[in-house]
Design an enzyme around this catalytic site. Structure first.
Site: not given
Ligand code: FAD
Ligand code: NAD
Length: 475
Positions: A193, A279, A320, A328, A452
């Site tokens: 992120i 994280g 997650d 995702a 290519h």
């Molecule tokens: P979520 O997407 O978190 O969905 C869970 C849903 O459940 C939410 O809508 C929540 O409100 C709802 N919920 C929770 N508890 C309850 C409850 N008790 N009742 C009803 N609803 C509830 N992953 C990638 O693969 N590619 C990427 O490019 C990527 N980019 C990311 C960028 C950012 C900034 C972030 C934060 C994450 C990114 N991720 C990416 C990670 C990805 O978003 C997650 O891995 C994915 O969304 C997980 O899916 P999920 O269905 O487990 O949970």
């Molecule tokens: P991350 O685990 O990718 O990175 C967190 C970083 O923060 C690590 O490098 C860690 O060493 C560092 N860190 C931890 N504690 C710290 C501290 N106290 N001070 C300074 N550095 C510290 O986590 P994220 O970037 O928050 O993303 C969370 C998760 O969301 C990812 O692990 C990934 O699974 C998912 N995500 C995926 C995508 C993608 O697939 N393109 C994009 C965004 C997020």
């Protein structure tokens, strides 16, 4: 009386809504409960991914890439503009429009597949009973399921002494919604992120400093790739400070003061905005009734076996909120597999071939093991690589940075990992995932015809190089 379903999914992110659609396709009477509310106050299924994760971050990455190219790259093509300007509210509105389109699409898909959607908070009770507290404050609804799929996702980790305030000290949600380009942006955590959202605001003109606790940059990636990426990001103006622990942060007169400790001792930084991206942790608040019997691990994940079954028969968990990478596509594949298992079909997830992508520019993508993991496991391997600087399509498009690196078993030649740093790495990696899923060898990729001129020829050449017969580089 409780309404009965064969499958009740709690959570409507890529794990949950996909599981619900697949269950319904398989003829199971299905409900999906999600409590996310969009900016317009309406239900917004799609979870973190569609609302505040994968999709909005990519929308802003694309907008900021256009702006950056306009200023710094189009000149080489003979294209000039007098003055490039960025309208941040318009960029954010476009991003919101993309989110709205996709979350609306999920609502339509659920409806089209006859999934009953509940907008509210689901709570699992005894014997697979579920209580839904509607988001609009209406009466609690009782449901009963033969099977329950928990897909509640994750939330950002907050670090002690650095409290989110939603304006100056923000998580991903805040950093996707700044109303102007902050002059200075501090980012705690140079992970996925931090790099993606740091890139967005860096390209738009912020001075971005990433404060990373670990001494190594992108520790999960192969070292050859992370070294090249660190060099490239530095050239782009991103200031990555490794081995830097953040101690505290406070807001004073509209500025964020951050105290840090590194090898040189204590120091301070002042930023206009601070993004905390250290994280994410599983989200299970309010999800599990006291006597539902579902166990959590010490790190707060819902405990599941390798078929995503929890400690309670008929209760499953995906995405997650369980073990494995927080991605995702991993969540969705688990959701599909669980729906198929419930319907009595065989299903299995290969965690070894889950692709990873970091959407920086150039992109980073990999599948399988890194060279460091193979060394640690005492596996005998051979390496092949190819730089994009020697690929015609990359040069024609102005994407000469980066490389493809391939690792294969010395004896069997089975591909063990592929690591790409380069333009379109996110798309290129699919070929390598397919090859690994079929237990392909580097020889297989070396013998497959690649069009290519394409960037994919770099994969072909890396496979050839592994056997000392690359055509367009020295061996
Ligand atoms: P979520 O997407 O978190 O969905 C869970 C849903 O459940 C939410 O809508 C929540 O409100 C709802 N919920 C929770 N508890 C309850 C409850 N008790 N009742 C009803 N609803 C509830 N992953 C990638 O693969 N590619 C990427 O490019 C990527 N980019 C990311 C960028 C950012 C900034 C972030 C934060 C994450 C990114 N991720 C990416 C990670 C990805 O978003 C997650 O891995 C994915 O969304 C997980 O899916 P999920 O269905 O487990 O949970
Ligand atoms: P991350 O685990 O990718 O990175 C967190 C970083 O923060 C690590 O490098 C860690 O060493 C560092 N860190 C931890 N504690 C710290 C501290 N106290 N001070 C300074 N550095 C510290 O986590 P994220 O970037 O928050 O993303 C969370 C998760 O969301 C990812 O692990 C990934 O699974 C998912 N995500 C995926 C995508 C993608 O697939 N393109 C994009 C965004 C997020």
């Amino acid at each position: 009386m409780s309404e009965k379903f064969e499958v009740i999914v709690i959570g409507g992110g890529p794990g949950g809504y996909v599981a619900a659609i697949r269950a319904a396709q398989l003829g199971l009477k299905t409900a999906c409960i999600d409590n996310y509310t969009g900016k317009d106050g309406k239900p917004s299924p799609g979870g973190t991914c569609l609302n505040v994760g994968c999709i909005p971050s990519k929308a802003l990455l694309d907008s900021s890439k256009h702006f950056h190219h306009l200023q710094h790259e189009y000149g080489a093509h003979g294209i000039s503009v007098k003055e490039a300007a960025i309208d941040v509210p318009q960029m954010i509105a476009r991003k919101d429009g993309v989110v709205k389109k996709l979350t609306g699409g999920v609502s339509q898909l659920l409806k089209g597949n006859k999934v009953s959607f509940y907008h509210g908070k689901g709570r699992l009770g005894v014997d697979r009973s579920v209580q839904v507290t509607p988001a609009d404050g209406g009466d609690v609804v009782s449901l009963q399921g033969d099977n329950i799929i928990l897909a509640s996702g994750s939330v950002p980790i907050e670090i002690p002494g650095v409290a989110f305030d939603g304006e100056f000290i923000v998580d991903n949600v805040g950093a996707l919604d700044f109303d102007h380009v902050p002059e200075t942006l501090g980012v705690i955590g140079a992970g996925v992120i931090g790099l993606e959202l740091g890139s967005v605001w860096n390209r738009l003109g912020s001075k971005v400093i990433l404060l990373e606790a670990l001494p190594d940059f992108l520790a999960l990636a192969d070292k050859d790739i992370s070294k090249q990426a660190a060099r490239e990001f530095k050239k782009q103006g991103m200031d990555i400070r490794l081995g830097t622990m953040v101690k505290s942060a406070s807001v004073e007169n509209g500025k964020v003061n951050v105290t840090v400790e590194d090898a040189k001792g204590k120091g301070t930084h002042t930023f206009d905005r601070l993004l905390v991206s250290v994280g994410r942790k599983p989200y299970t608040d309010g999800l599990l009734g006291d006597d539902c019997g579902v166990r959590l691990t010490d790190s707060g994940q819902i405990e599941v076996n390798d078929q995503s079954q929890t400690s309670v028969a008929g209760v499953w968990a995906v995405g997650d909120c369980v073990r494995g990478p927080m991605l995702a596509h991993k969540a969705s594949e688990e959701g599909i597999a669980v729906a198929e298992l419930i319907a009595g079909k065989p299903a299995h997830i290969h965690f070894d071939t889950v692709p990873w992508v970091v959407y920086t520019d150039p992109e980073i993508a990999w599948v399988g093991k890194t060279e460091q993991e193979l060394q640690a496991a005492d596996v005998e391997y051979r390496t092949g690589s190819f730089p994009f600087a020697a690929n015609g399509r990359a040069l024609a498009g102005g994407h000469a940075a980066g490389m493809v690196k391939m690792l294969a078993d010395t004896e069997s030649d089975e591909i063990l990992g592929v690591h790409i740093f380069g333009a379109n790495a996110s798309e290129l990696i699919s070929e390598c995932v397919v090859a690994m899923e079929f237990q392909g060898s580097s020889e297989d990729l070396a013998r497959i015809i690649h069009a290519h001129p394409t960037l994919s020829e770099a994969i072909h050449e890396a496979a050839l190089h592994l056997d000392g017969r690359a055509i367009h580089r020295g061996n």
